[in-house]
Design an enzyme around this catalytic site. Structure first.
Site, PDB file in Angstrom:
ATOM      1  N   ASN A 178      49.560  44.746  32.057  1.00 57.19           N
ATOM      2  CA  ASN A 178      49.310  43.546  32.863  1.00 57.19           C
ATOM      3  C   ASN A 178      48.429  42.631  32.014  1.00 57.19           C
ATOM      4  O   ASN A 178      47.245  42.903  31.846  1.00 57.19           O
ATOM      5  CB  ASN A 178      48.598  43.962  34.159  1.00 57.19           C
ATOM      6  CG  ASN A 178      48.068  42.785  34.946  1.00 57.19           C
ATOM      7  OD1 ASN A 178      48.428  41.639  34.685  1.00 57.19           O
ATOM      8  ND2 ASN A 178      47.201  43.067  35.909  1.00 57.19           N
ATOM      9  N   TRP A 179      49.044  41.567  31.497  1.00 61.21           N
ATOM     10  CA  TRP A 179      48.288  40.682  30.598  1.00 61.21           C
ATOM     11  C   TRP A 179      47.328  39.770  31.348  1.00 61.21           C
ATOM     12  O   TRP A 179      46.517  39.083  30.744  1.00 61.21           O
ATOM     13  CB  TRP A 179      49.250  39.837  29.766  1.00 61.21           C
ATOM     14  CG  TRP A 179      49.927  40.590  28.648  1.00 61.21           C
ATOM     15  CD1 TRP A 179      49.906  41.937  28.415  1.00 61.21           C
ATOM     16  CD2 TRP A 179      50.724  40.022  27.583  1.00 61.21           C
ATOM     17  NE1 TRP A 179      50.629  42.241  27.292  1.00 61.21           N
ATOM     18  CE2 TRP A 179      51.145  41.087  26.755  1.00 61.21           C
ATOM     19  CE3 TRP A 179      51.119  38.730  27.259  1.00 61.21           C
ATOM     20  CZ2 TRP A 179      51.941  40.880  25.623  1.00 61.21           C
ATOM     21  CZ3 TRP A 179      51.918  38.531  26.136  1.00 61.21           C
ATOM     22  CH2 TRP A 179      52.322  39.597  25.325  1.00 61.21           C
ATOM     23  N   LYS A 180      47.457  39.711  32.689  1.00 61.51           N
ATOM     24  CA  LYS A 180      46.622  38.804  33.501  1.00 61.51           C
ATOM     25  C   LYS A 180      46.742  37.381  32.950  1.00 61.51           C
ATOM     26  O   LYS A 180      47.811  37.027  32.458  1.00 61.51           O
ATOM     27  CB  LYS A 180      45.178  39.313  33.543  1.00 61.51           C
ATOM     28  CG  LYS A 180      45.106  40.796  33.915  1.00 61.51           C
ATOM     29  CD  LYS A 180      43.741  41.285  34.256  1.00 61.51           C
ATOM     30  CE  LYS A 180      43.802  42.756  34.628  1.00 61.51           C
ATOM     31  NZ  LYS A 180      42.537  43.287  35.092  1.00 61.51           N
ATOM     32  N   HIS A 217      47.554  43.085  43.426  1.00 63.30           N
ATOM     33  CA  HIS A 217      46.481  43.413  42.479  1.00 63.30           C
ATOM     34  C   HIS A 217      45.137  43.020  43.093  1.00 63.30           C
ATOM     35  O   HIS A 217      45.047  42.027  43.816  1.00 63.30           O
ATOM     36  CB  HIS A 217      46.708  42.674  41.160  1.00 63.30           C
ATOM     37  CG  HIS A 217      45.787  43.161  40.076  1.00 63.30           C
ATOM     38  ND1 HIS A 217      44.487  42.747  39.997  1.00 63.30           N
ATOM     39  CD2 HIS A 217      45.972  44.059  39.081  1.00 63.30           C
ATOM     40  CE1 HIS A 217      43.908  43.368  38.964  1.00 63.30           C
ATOM     41  NE2 HIS A 217      44.782  44.180  38.398  1.00 63.30           N
ATOM     42  N   GLU A 246      42.698  41.569  41.952  1.00 60.03           N
ATOM     43  CA  GLU A 246      42.247  40.203  41.633  1.00 60.03           C
ATOM     44  C   GLU A 246      42.945  39.184  42.543  1.00 60.03           C
ATOM     45  O   GLU A 246      42.378  38.129  42.841  1.00 60.03           O
ATOM     46  CB  GLU A 246      42.476  39.911  40.146  1.00 60.03           C
ATOM     47  CG  GLU A 246      41.456  40.666  39.299  1.00 60.03           C
ATOM     48  CD  GLU A 246      41.935  41.091  37.917  1.00 60.03           C
ATOM     49  OE1 GLU A 246      42.957  40.560  37.436  1.00 60.03           O
ATOM     50  OE2 GLU A 246      41.285  41.974  37.319  1.00 60.03           O
ATOM     51  N   GLU A 272      44.293  51.710  41.605  1.00 58.26           N
ATOM     52  CA  GLU A 272      43.309  51.100  40.722  1.00 58.26           C
ATOM     53  C   GLU A 272      41.984  50.939  41.455  1.00 58.26           C
ATOM     54  O   GLU A 272      41.816  49.986  42.226  1.00 58.26           O
ATOM     55  CB  GLU A 272      43.783  49.711  40.277  1.00 58.26           C
ATOM     56  CG  GLU A 272      45.099  49.706  39.542  1.00 58.26           C
ATOM     57  CD  GLU A 272      45.249  48.464  38.681  1.00 58.26           C
ATOM     58  OE1 GLU A 272      45.325  48.620  37.456  1.00 58.26           O
ATOM     59  OE2 GLU A 272      45.252  47.351  39.221  1.00 58.26           O
ATOM     60  N   GLY A 303      38.399  46.719  34.136  1.00 62.07           N
ATOM     61  CA  GLY A 303      37.698  45.889  33.160  1.00 62.07           C
ATOM     62  C   GLY A 303      36.256  46.284  32.914  1.00 62.07           C
ATOM     63  O   GLY A 303      35.503  45.534  32.290  1.00 62.07           O
ATOM     64  N   SER A 361      40.587  50.503  33.300  1.00 54.43           N
ATOM     65  CA  SER A 361      39.964  50.934  32.031  1.00 54.43           C
ATOM     66  C   SER A 361      40.716  52.069  31.341  1.00 54.43           C
ATOM     67  O   SER A 361      40.092  52.939  30.728  1.00 54.43           O
ATOM     68  CB  SER A 361      38.490  51.301  32.250  1.00 54.43           C
ATOM     69  OG  SER A 361      37.754  50.147  32.646  1.00 54.43           O
TER      70      SER A 361
END
Ligand code: PGA
Length: 242
Positions: free
Chosen positions: A6-8, A91, A93, A160, A166, A205
């Site tokens: 997942n490159w975000k 997700h 975020e 997650e 992160g 992570s």
């Protein structure tokens, strides 16, 4: 197993070089798992022709509706048209910064299926929820909203823990095993005949130096990888850890 990157909100045209390097390595020595890259939407149509048959391309979110007056939104059908075969929904975020609710995430899941995409649904608890012993309650509630019609072929769950994303911190292997076991039990009860075979990824992570240990844990069906998916070398090391 499915290893997904997942490159975000990272990646420009220059990032395609990383994908080329990954492709070359996987063509020389095939992966022992499925590999997926979810770049930002702007790169999907540019990346899709570069990946070859060994790497699937996915999106990081989709709108619930298929078209209409929704400025800035991207429909699942558009993502499929651009070359995506997967979409991530829910997700943390998106939940945190865009106020996404469990019912909206279920709508997005169905939108992905409507467009022929496979869907990764993310779940996971906040740090305070884990500390107060509520992690399973929180994840159980998120899972209770999963859309009807889920199968082992059209849906993957990504567990997650929000506090591990992160941060460089991960749960103990015992805690990962316990939560994956809980998710497996819940899926098996909710989707008889399918839930036993659904992949349950771990995310948060995941790095080259902890991947092998995580992949040994029962019911871990791969990883959803953020930061370490941006460089071919690191992502490849995680794929090779399978
Ligand atoms: P991370 O992100 O690997 O950078 O922790 C994981 C994710 O958010 O999917």
């Amino acid at each position: 197993m499915l290893i997904a990157g997942n490159w975000k909100m990272n990646g420009l045209a220059s990032s395609l070089a990383e994908v080329k390097a990954l492709r070359q390595s996987l063509e020389a020595t095939p992966a022992a798992c499925d590999v997926l890259i979810c770049p930002p939407t702007t790169l999907i149509s540019r990346l899709a022709p570069e990946t070859g048959p060994k790497i699937a391309v996915g999106a990081q979110d989709c709108a619930p509706k298929s078209s209409g007056a929704f400025t800035g939104d991207i429909a699942a059908e558009m993502l499929a048209d651009a070359g995506a075969s997967w979409v991530i929904v829910g997700h943390s975020e998106r939940r945190q910064y865009h106020g996404e609710t469990d019912s909206l995430i279920a709508e997005k899941t169905k939108a992905g299926w409507r467009a022929g995409l496979k869907v990764i649904v993310c779940v996971g608890e906040l740090e305070a929820e884990r500390v107060s012993g509520k992690a399973e309650d929180v994840v159980g509630k998120q899972l209770s909203f999963l859309a009807d019609g889920a199968t082992a072929a059209n849906m993957v769950i990504a567990y997650e823990p929000v506090w591990a994303i992160g941060t460089g911190r991960i749960p103990t292997m015992e805690d990962i095993a316990a939560m994956h076991g809980f998710i497996r039990k819940t899926l098996a009860a909710k989707f008889p005949g399918e839930g036993d075979n659904m992949l349950i990824q771990y995310g948060g992570s995941v790095k080259p130096d902890n991947a092998a240990e995580i992949f040994k844990v029962k019911d871990v069906g791969g990883a959803l990888v953020g930061g370490a998916s941006l460089k071919a070398k690191d992502f490849l090391a995680i794929i090779r850890a399978v």
